[in-house]
Design a protein around this motif. Sequence first.
Motif, mmCIF file in Angstrom:
data_model
loop_
_atom_site.group_PDB
_atom_site.id
_atom_site.type_symbol
_atom_site.label_atom_id
_atom_site.label_comp_id
_atom_site.label_asym_id
_atom_site.label_seq_id
_atom_site.Cartn_x
_atom_site.Cartn_y
_atom_site.Cartn_z
ATOM 1 N N LEU A 129 33.216 -20.382 5.186
ATOM 2 C CA LEU A 129 32.855 -20.505 6.593
ATOM 3 C C LEU A 129 33.273 -19.249 7.430
ATOM 4 O O LEU A 129 32.625 -18.966 8.395
ATOM 5 C CB LEU A 129 33.903 -21.656 7.167
ATOM 6 N N SER A 130 34.427 -18.781 7.242
ATOM 7 C CA SER A 130 34.865 -17.480 7.849
ATOM 8 C C SER A 130 33.855 -16.496 7.738
ATOM 9 O O SER A 130 33.657 -15.702 8.945
ATOM 10 C CB SER A 130 36.137 -17.032 7.310
ATOM 11 N N GLY A 131 33.171 -16.142 6.749
ATOM 12 C CA GLY A 131 32.436 -15.235 6.554
ATOM 13 C C GLY A 131 31.063 -15.457 7.305
ATOM 14 O O GLY A 131 30.616 -14.700 7.698
ATOM 15 N N ALA A 132 30.707 -16.713 7.351
ATOM 16 C CA ALA A 132 29.524 -16.947 8.166
ATOM 17 C C ALA A 132 29.842 -16.813 9.497
ATOM 18 O O ALA A 132 29.001 -16.468 10.237
ATOM 19 C CB ALA A 132 29.282 -18.670 7.763
ATOM 20 N N VAL A 133 30.928 -17.228 10.000
ATOM 21 C CA VAL A 133 31.469 -16.969 11.352
ATOM 22 C C VAL A 133 31.238 -15.352 11.832
ATOM 23 O O VAL A 133 30.799 -15.008 12.846
ATOM 24 C CB VAL A 133 32.921 -17.624 11.818
ATOM 25 N N GLU A 134 31.920 -14.493 10.552
ATOM 26 C CA GLU A 134 32.017 -13.230 10.999
ATOM 27 C C GLU A 134 30.570 -12.515 11.330
ATOM 28 O O GLU A 134 30.267 -11.694 11.976
ATOM 29 C CB GLU A 134 32.747 -12.453 9.923
ATOM 30 N N ALA A 136 27.961 -14.322 12.019
ATOM 31 C CA ALA A 136 27.258 -14.754 13.462
ATOM 32 C C ALA A 136 27.650 -13.833 14.586
ATOM 33 O O ALA A 136 27.083 -13.791 15.354
ATOM 34 C CB ALA A 136 27.411 -15.930 13.540
ATOM 35 N N ALA A 137 29.018 -13.322 14.407
ATOM 36 C CA ALA A 137 29.665 -12.666 15.628
ATOM 37 C C ALA A 137 29.268 -11.087 15.543
ATOM 38 O O ALA A 137 29.513 -10.593 16.539
ATOM 39 C CB ALA A 137 31.021 -12.717 15.447
ATOM 40 N N LEU A 138 28.475 -10.609 14.336
ATOM 41 C CA LEU A 138 28.105 -9.274 14.682
ATOM 42 C C LEU A 138 27.137 -8.897 15.848
ATOM 43 O O LEU A 138 26.558 -9.614 16.259
ATOM 44 C CB LEU A 138 27.210 -8.893 13.247
ATOM 45 N N SER A 139 27.125 -7.487 16.060
ATOM 46 C CA SER A 139 26.171 -7.162 17.038
ATOM 47 C C SER A 139 24.700 -7.384 16.785
ATOM 48 O O SER A 139 24.395 -7.512 15.576
ATOM 49 C CB SER A 139 26.430 -5.768 17.580
ATOM 50 N N PRO A 140 23.897 -7.864 17.700
ATOM 51 C CA PRO A 140 22.561 -7.845 17.412
ATOM 52 C C PRO A 140 21.669 -6.904 16.802
ATOM 53 O O PRO A 140 20.753 -7.150 15.869
ATOM 54 C CB PRO A 140 21.829 -8.294 18.822
ATOM 55 N N GLU A 141 22.244 -5.658 16.755
ATOM 56 C CA GLU A 141 21.500 -4.563 16.203
ATOM 57 C C GLU A 141 21.753 -4.459 14.580
ATOM 58 O O GLU A 141 20.976 -4.041 13.973
ATOM 59 C CB GLU A 141 22.252 -3.105 16.534
#
Length: 211
Positions: A129-134, A136-141
Motif C-alpha cells: 500500500l505504501s508503494g501504491a501511495v508513493e 500516486a504521489a509522483l509528478s504527472p510527468e
Amino acid sequence: MTVLFLKAFTLTLLGLLPMVNPPTTATLLLGLTRGMSAQQVSEQINKTAVYLFITLCITLFAGTSVLSFFGLTLPSLRLAGGLVIAVIGFRMLFPSPVGQQSSQVSGVIAFVPLTIPSLCGPGTMALVLSGAVEIAALSPETPRLPLWAGMVAAFAALSAISWGILRLATPVCRFMGESGIDALTRIMGFLLICMGMQFGITAVRDVVAGF
C-alpha cells in the motif's frame, strides 16, 4: 521506461521477499498437511502461489479503496491477522484426537492461513500500500505504467519463488518422519501464538500512538 520498470521490479522484490518469508510458510505447511495425500498437498501449494499473486495485485490496485470503503485501518488488519494466527497456533500446539484430524485435513488451507496471513500478512500489505501511495504521489510527468508493470512482475516472481520453496516441504516431510513432523508442528504452533500476540501488541501500540 525500462529503467523505471527494472527499478520498480527490483525494489519491490527485495523489499517484499523478507516480509513474505516463504521458508516460514513451508514449515507451517508441514504441520497443516499431515494426513493429506501428495496430490492434495500439491494442489494446496499451487493454489497458494496463485492466491498470493492475486492478493498482492488486489492490495496494490484496490487496497486503499477497500480499506476506505469499509472504514478499516492497518491496526485492525494487524489485530485480525494476529487473532487468526493465534487460533491456528493453538490448534497446532494442542491437536485434536486422531479421529477428528482426518476430517480437518481435507479443508482448504491455501488461502487461510498459507496466503493470508502467513505469506501476505498485514506488514506485507502495508508495504504494498505504501508503494501504491508513493506512485500516486509522483509528478504527472512521470510515467506510471512501467512502475505498475514492474511491481506486478515482482509479484509474479515472488509467487514463483514461494511456490518453489513450498514444493521443497514434501521431501523434508519424508526425511523428518511422523515424530519429527509432530514435534515441528507443536513448535510452530507455539511460535504462531507468539506471532499472533505480537501482531495484537503492535496494533494496540499503533492505536495508542494515534491518540
